[in-house]
Design a protein around this motif. Structure first.
Motif, mmCIF file in Angstrom:
data_model
loop_
_atom_site.group_PDB
_atom_site.id
_atom_site.type_symbol
_atom_site.label_atom_id
_atom_site.label_comp_id
_atom_site.label_asym_id
_atom_site.label_seq_id
_atom_site.Cartn_x
_atom_site.Cartn_y
_atom_site.Cartn_z
ATOM 1 N N VAL A 172 7.829 -7.418 -20.836
ATOM 2 C CA VAL A 172 7.442 -8.328 -21.786
ATOM 3 C C VAL A 172 7.824 -9.852 -21.159
ATOM 4 O O VAL A 172 7.377 -10.857 -21.847
ATOM 5 C CB VAL A 172 8.540 -8.271 -22.850
ATOM 6 C CG1 VAL A 172 9.562 -8.895 -22.806
ATOM 7 C CG2 VAL A 172 7.784 -8.910 -24.212
ATOM 8 N N MET A 173 8.442 -10.047 -20.050
ATOM 9 C CA MET A 173 8.689 -11.386 -19.507
ATOM 10 C C MET A 173 7.482 -12.130 -19.274
ATOM 11 O O MET A 173 7.277 -13.213 -19.361
ATOM 12 C CB MET A 173 9.672 -11.257 -18.464
ATOM 13 C CG MET A 173 11.165 -11.070 -18.689
ATOM 14 S SD MET A 173 12.072 -11.020 -17.072
ATOM 15 C CE MET A 173 11.666 -12.499 -16.501
ATOM 16 N N PRO A 174 6.493 -11.415 -18.436
ATOM 17 C CA PRO A 174 5.255 -12.451 -18.091
ATOM 18 C C PRO A 174 4.341 -12.956 -19.178
ATOM 19 O O PRO A 174 3.605 -13.667 -19.311
ATOM 20 C CB PRO A 174 4.258 -11.198 -17.323
ATOM 21 C CG PRO A 174 5.216 -10.362 -16.675
ATOM 22 C CD PRO A 174 6.161 -9.971 -18.047
ATOM 23 N N VAL A 175 4.481 -12.295 -20.607
ATOM 24 C CA VAL A 175 3.746 -12.755 -21.421
ATOM 25 C C VAL A 175 4.637 -13.353 -22.426
ATOM 26 O O VAL A 175 4.100 -13.720 -23.834
ATOM 27 C CB VAL A 175 2.985 -11.676 -22.312
ATOM 28 C CG1 VAL A 175 2.110 -11.134 -21.389
ATOM 29 C CG2 VAL A 175 4.135 -10.255 -22.797
ATOM 30 N N LEU A 176 5.885 -13.721 -22.208
ATOM 31 C CA LEU A 176 6.630 -14.681 -23.458
ATOM 32 C C LEU A 176 6.051 -15.878 -23.516
ATOM 33 O O LEU A 176 5.576 -16.637 -22.469
ATOM 34 C CB LEU A 176 8.060 -14.440 -22.671
ATOM 35 C CG LEU A 176 8.981 -13.489 -22.668
ATOM 36 C CD1 LEU A 176 10.218 -13.859 -22.125
ATOM 37 C CD2 LEU A 176 9.130 -13.088 -24.079
ATOM 38 N N PRO A 177 6.089 -16.428 -24.839
ATOM 39 C CA PRO A 177 5.653 -18.037 -24.970
ATOM 40 C C PRO A 177 6.737 -18.804 -24.349
ATOM 41 O O PRO A 177 7.813 -18.273 -23.784
ATOM 42 C CB PRO A 177 5.798 -17.878 -26.470
ATOM 43 C CG PRO A 177 6.699 -16.956 -27.236
ATOM 44 C CD PRO A 177 6.522 -15.682 -25.896
#
Length: 257
Positions: free
Chosen positions: A53-58
């Motif tokens: 989920v880190m690459p798509v975090l706001p």
């Protein structure tokens, strides 16, 4: 490769805050929080999902990790994860509560075994309902849906200081009452039938005092209880499914999904 201290702390912050939310979920959620599931497995799952989920975090707020506001954000992530797992945990708690009522009504309150969910002694009837409910939970891919909800929550409920409002907290507190209401609804047909049987035996003992009501009533109550469990099992599992759907609806409402 050269990293400044600010860049390194930003990378660590982007990893730690999602890890706290996901790890708190695995601590409280059903099936993942079983005593038979090693803590190492839960940690590995939390780390893997965090890396996904880190690459798509706001964009994260420009707050230091070890500052006062950073600790406040971490506390909010813990609360979000624990609240999400708590909502589903209450569904299985309702199953245990209903099974205990049935077991005490049919005279099997003394027959207990360790519940792997919480490590406490519960009647075997309650454990039977928990096993059936867990199988339905797995068949419906409830565990995968729960993981999907917590991952989607980073987009709808981003990491911030004020993530949840008072209305969400009161909704979670009010949901705790469903443990008793749902458990009573699940066990009410069997408990009411067994109550009528016990009343009938009470009338018979008054009409014929020489009748040994204990030697006759216990086998009849036990056999009738087992028969009622078999007859009402489809409706009990259907009510569990409805309670589970309500729990997911509340989770989606809290996580803004």
């Amino acid at each position: 490769m050269h990293f400044t201290e600010a860049e390194l702390m930003a990378k660590v912050t982007a990893f730690v805050w999602p890890l706290i939310r996901i790890g708190a979920l695995f601590i409280a959620a059903p099936l993942f929080s079983l005593h038979g599931v090693p803590a190492r497995v839960r940690l590995i799952l939390a780390v893997v999902l965090t890396l996904v989920v880190m690459p798509v975090l706001p964009p994260l707020p420009p707050i230091e990790l070890f500052s006062y506001q950073g600790l406040l954000i971490a506390a909010h992530q813990v609360f979000i994860g624990l609240a999400t797992g708590f909502i589903l945990q209450m569904v299985f708690g309702a199953i245990v509560f209903g099974g205990q009522g049935i077991a005490y009504g049919m005279g099997l309150g003394f027959a207990s075994m360790v519940d792997p969910q919480n490590g406490q002694q519960v009647p075997v009837v309650a454990q039977f309902y928990v096993i059936m409910s867990t199988l339905i939970f797995l068949a419906m891919d409830g565990h995968l849906l729960l993981i999907k909800l917590i991952l989607d929550s980073f987009a709808t409920l981003p990491i911030a200081v004020d993530s949840l409002d008072k209305a969400d907290i009161w909704s979670i507190i009010a949901w705790g009452s469903r443990l008793f209401a749902g458990g009573l609804l699940l066990a009410l047909p069997v408990i009411a039938s067994l109550l009528l049987v016990n009343v009938s035996f009470g009338v018979a003992s008054r009409a014929a005092p020489q009748l040994n009501i204990f030697s006759i009533g216990f086998p009849v109550t036990l056999m009738l209880g087992l028969l009622l469990i078999w007859l009402t099992l489809p409706s009990v599992l259907e009510n569990f499914t409805g309670l589970l759907m309500d729990a997911y609806e509340l989770i989606g409402q809290i996580l803004r999904i």
